[in-house]
Every structure is written in structure tokens, then in C-alpha cells.
Design a protein around this motif. Structure first.
Motif, PDB file in Angstrom:
ATOM      1  N   ARG A 183     -17.066 -12.670  -5.521  1.00  0.00           N
ATOM      2  CA  ARG A 183     -17.740 -13.879  -4.916  1.00  0.00           C
ATOM      3  C   ARG A 183     -18.959 -13.556  -4.398  1.00  0.00           C
ATOM      4  N   VAL A 184     -18.855 -12.534  -3.587  1.00  0.00           N
ATOM      5  CA  VAL A 184     -20.132 -12.032  -2.945  1.00  0.00           C
ATOM      6  C   VAL A 184     -21.066 -11.626  -4.113  1.00  0.00           C
ATOM      7  N   ASN A 241     -21.533 -12.491  -7.184  1.00  0.00           N
ATOM      8  CA  ASN A 241     -22.131 -13.636  -8.028  1.00  0.00           C
ATOM      9  C   ASN A 241     -22.959 -14.632  -7.222  1.00  0.00           C
ATOM     10  N   TRP A 242     -22.573 -14.616  -5.771  1.00  0.00           N
ATOM     11  CA  TRP A 242     -23.633 -15.436  -4.962  1.00  0.00           C
ATOM     12  C   TRP A 242     -25.025 -14.567  -4.725  1.00  0.00           C
ATOM     13  N   VAL A 243     -24.890 -13.225  -4.760  1.00  0.00           N
ATOM     14  CA  VAL A 243     -26.149 -12.585  -4.363  1.00  0.00           C
ATOM     15  C   VAL A 243     -27.098 -12.609  -5.722  1.00  0.00           C
ATOM     16  N   LYS A 283     -26.968 -14.992  -8.189  1.00  0.00           N
ATOM     17  CA  LYS A 283     -27.383 -16.338  -8.086  1.00  0.00           C
ATOM     18  C   LYS A 283     -28.767 -16.381  -7.118  1.00  0.00           C
ATOM     19  N   ARG A 284     -28.642 -16.096  -5.815  1.00  0.00           N
ATOM     20  CA  ARG A 284     -29.649 -16.216  -4.844  1.00  0.00           C
ATOM     21  C   ARG A 284     -30.796 -15.435  -5.202  1.00  0.00           C
ATOM     22  N   GLY A 298     -16.950 -13.380   1.225  1.00  0.00           N
ATOM     23  CA  GLY A 298     -17.148 -14.292   0.116  1.00  0.00           C
ATOM     24  C   GLY A 298     -16.238 -15.477   0.243  1.00  0.00           C
ATOM     25  N   LEU A 344     -19.202 -17.495   2.110  1.00  0.00           N
ATOM     26  CA  LEU A 344     -20.492 -18.145   1.339  1.00  0.00           C
ATOM     27  C   LEU A 344     -20.071 -19.265   0.259  1.00  0.00           C
ATOM     28  N   GLU A 345     -18.655 -19.303   0.200  1.00  0.00           N
ATOM     29  CA  GLU A 345     -18.220 -20.441  -0.666  1.00  0.00           C
ATOM     30  C   GLU A 345     -18.978 -21.915  -0.220  1.00  0.00           C
ATOM     31  N   ASP A 346     -18.977 -22.017   1.198  1.00  0.00           N
ATOM     32  CA  ASP A 346     -19.354 -23.421   1.399  1.00  0.00           C
ATOM     33  C   ASP A 346     -20.106 -23.469   2.749  1.00  0.00           C
TER      34      ASP A 346
END
Length: 403
Positions: free
Chosen positions: A73-74, A76-78, A80-81, A279, A282-284
Motif C-alpha cells: 500500500r505504501v 503504491n501510494w508513493v 502514484k504521488r 499503509g 494513507l488509505e483515507d
């Protein structure tokens, strides 16, 4: 890639922990030296909820060696960011690190053989200098100005090395956004030019972008990585936005470099539980709101520091107003005894970092770094007032010595 035994070259007695932020809670102290975020803006309650949610959802998996879904999750967030900075990378180009500093250390250990050169900005981040020394590197410094690293001087040095049969650096270390310690940013033109030089001479750029989110004025510039992804090792961190205690950063680099770093970091990777918690957060979590809160506060405190310096020092100091980050770099007249000023200020409970800490070579540097992010604006005003009075004492002492 590096594979030779290490020959360590230690710094000249510099105690990095004493200047960079070993927290000291002595009553009344004003730590303009600490490169910390504002304590009251750290998302304590949000992290607390995320921790409970992560444990409740993942149960015992959150406590296993590899964790559960949090690390993915972390990641994928990074990834994307990072697209907002022109970085379009795949999972094989990403590695979570124990803060951005571990990324610097891994890059040094993977890419450098003892005796090879690293080129850096002058001044530059002292922990990076330590890592390069520990890897056995020779360090060559190039000046910065109001637009960041003097890439023209780097180009001339590369051309000269090639024409004279010299050895090229293994990489060039640069902080393109709100550089530590000067606060300056590398211009778009110089980013593009540095990327072209890396391609032309087949050298790496180590791009340390820890302060990228802390932009007070203007628009974010594309990363150096975006112009030459095959020649850039990109570093960043959550330390400046969500909290340094998380100890979570990341590297984005060519997959071969990531593979070596991953192998070298076995047993010292970021904790899976921390990544489960982050993770979940950062989801919400409204990360953009957090960044806005930080930037509004730091812009205000930067302006307070600037106004206090002008009121307290007038024409005796020079500085460039940073457009983001944590730091303001103050230059004094040539010959100013910064070490004596440090002692006089410390006697009154105010700390700063002397400019000499940020250069690879010993010398007399009439400059210092101040941090405007950690202290309150009242502390900033009081601290600069004390610093200006300490400077007045220093001037009197210097005048007495001339009589």
C-alpha cells in the motif's frame, strides 16, 4: 557495482549528532539548530487510529517478517504521488528505506569503491558527507548560488577530466529543492542540463529530495529523475511531512541499483509494522491538507525569522529567502568568528549549526544555518534577538583585540 572491502575515512572530529538534532530539553533553550518538523503538527491521533486499524485488520500478519499488505500500500501510494514530479516508475524501481539517510548510505555503499570520487554541492548535508567518507570516497565540492548547484562548473570539470584522462565521479549528489543547508532550489534549466551531463558522461545523479512537499511559493519543478531516469537515484522521505520517528523513506532508481541495495539492506529494512500502520493511514488520510498546514506554518515562521534578522542585524548579514523547506542560510562578513558566536549564543540558550559543518574541507566559513520549522514564532523572535546581541558582543571583542 561496488564489491571491494571498505576502507573507512572518518570525519575530522565532527560530532554530527551534536549539531543536527539530538534533542535536548534544557529549560529555556531555543534550538534554531534542530532540523525538525513542528511537533504540534505531527498527525498523532491519525497515526494512533491507523495503528489500531492495521492491527485489527491484519491481526498476527502485521507482526510477521514481511508484514501483510501495508508495504505494498505504501509503495503504491508513493509511486502514484511521485508522478506529480514527473517520476513514472514501476515497483521494481522502488525500495523502502529506513529514512532517506539509509538511502544515501546504501547508494554510497553500492556505487562507490574506495578511492573513487563523489561530487557534491558546497555547502551540503553533513550526514551525506559522513556516508561518502565511510564508503571511502574522495569528495570534490562545487559552489551553489541563488539557482542552486553551479552546473556550468560541473560541466567544465567533466570536460577537463575527460580531456586530461582523469577519472569521472561515481555520482553527483544534489538536493534540488530547498537544499539543506542553504534553502536554495535548482533551476529548471540546470536540472535539465545536469541530467544531460549525466547521460553524456555516464555518471549517476544522487537526487536527495527530502523537502519536495514543503513548497511555500510558486509551482513544483520536475525532478532531475524525470529527465534521465536511467542515470538518477532518487530519494525522499515521510520524515518532513508525517514524522521523522516513522523512519520511512524510499529510493527510486534503475532496477539493477535497487537489486543491489535490497540485497545490501537485508536485516536493516524498515519495519513491516510501521508500513502496515502507514499503509492504513494513507488509505483515507487527507495528505494534501497536512501539507497545506505545514506550509502555512512554515511560511509564517520563515517570514518571522527574516523580519527578526533584518531588525537585529541590518546590513551585517546576507541571506536568500527560501521558497520552502526548513532552513535559512546566513552569511556574515569575512573573518567573523562563527565558533565564538556559537559559544556566546549557547551561553544564552540559543543553538545554531555553524557553516563549517556543511563543507567537506576544514576551513573558516563565516556562515551558519538556522531552522525555522521547529521552534514557535515567539522562540524564533527571541532566539534571533539573543543571537544579534551575541554578535554585538563578538564585534566588541574583535574591536578590543585591535586596540
Amino acid at each position: 557495482m561496488s564489491g571491494n572491502p571498505r576502507q573507512y575515512s572518518f570525519n575530522r572530529g565532527l560530532n554530527v549528532s551534536s549539531i543536527g538534532g539530538t534533542k535536548n530539553n534544557a529549560p529555556g533553550s531555543i534550538h534554531l539548530s534542530f532540523g525538525f518538523p513542528a511537533s504540534d503538527l505531527l498527525p498523532v491521533e491519525a497515526v494512533n487510529r491507523a495503528a489500531a486499524e492495521a492491527i485489527s485488520r491484519e491481526h498476527e500478519d502485521a507482526l510477521h517478517y514481511s508484514g501483510a499488505e501495508g508495504p505494498q500500500r505504501v509503495r503504491n501510494w508513493v509511486l502514484k504521488r511521485m508522478k506529480r514530479l514527473g517520476i513514472h516508475a514501476e515497483p521494481q524501481h522502488y525500495l523502502a528505506t529506513y529514512g532517506a539517510t539509509q538511502g544515501i548510505d546504501l547508494a554510497a555503499r553500492v556505487l562507490i569503491n574506495p578511492g573513487e570520487e563523489v561530487w557534491v554541492e558546497a555547502p551540503t548535508f553533513f550526514n551525506a558527507l559522513q556516508s561518502f567518507r565511510f564508503a571511502g570516497a574522495g569528495i570534490r565540492a562545487f559552489p551553489v548560488d541563488e539557482d542552486g548547484l553551479r552546473v556550468d562548473e560541473v560541466q567544465r570539470a567533466l570536460e577537463k577530466n575527460v580531456s586530461e584522462g582523469g577519472v569521472l565521479p561515481k555520482f553527483i549528489y544534489v538536493m534540488p529543492n530547498f537544499q539543506n543547508p542553504t534553502g536554495v532550489s535548482l533551476s529548471l534549466e540546470r536540472r535539465e542540463k545536469l541530467a544531460r551531463l549525466a547521460q553524456a558522461y555516464n555518471v549517476f545523479i544522487l537526487e536527495d529530495d527530502a523537502y519536495a512537499e514543503l513548497l511555500f511559493d510558486g509551482q513544483a519543478l520536475p525532478s532531475i529523475y524525470s529527465f534521465a531516469p536511467e542515470h538518477v537515484v532518487y530519494l525522499s522521505t515521510f520524515s518532513k511531512t508525517l514524522g521523522p520517528g516513522l523512519r520511512l523513506g524510499w529510493v527510486i532508481a534503475p532496477s539493477e541499483v535497487i537489486g543491489y541495495m535490497n540485497a545490501l539492506s537485508l536485516g536493516s529494512q524498515p519495519g513491516p509494522l510501521t508500513q502496515e500502520i502507514l499503509g492504513s493511514l494513507l488509505e483515507d488520510y487527507e495528505f494534501e491538507q497536512q501539507v497545506r498546514r505545514l506550509n502555512e506554518r512554515y511560511r509564517f515562521q520563515r517570514d518571522k525569522m527574516v523580519a527578526s534578522l533584518v531588525a537585529g542585524f541590518g546590513e551585517n548579514v546576507h541571506f536568500q529567502i527560501p521558497k520552502g523547506g526548513f532552513f535559512l542560510w546566513v552569511s556574515f562578513p569575512e573573518g567573523t568568528d562563527i565558533q565564538r558566536l556559537q559559544i556566546l549564543s549557547a551561553e544564552e540558550g540559543v543553538s545554531f549549526v555553524p557553516g563549517s559543518a556543511f563543507y567537506p574541507e576544514a576551513g573558516s566559513y563565516p556562515s551558519l544555518r538556522l531552522c525555522f520549522s521547529y521552534c514557535s514564532h515567539e522562540q524564533i523572535e527571541q532566539g534571533i534577538d539573543i543571537l544579534s546581541r551575541a554578535y554585538a558582543v563578538l564585534q566588541k571583542e574583535a574591536g578590543a583585540q585591535l586596540i
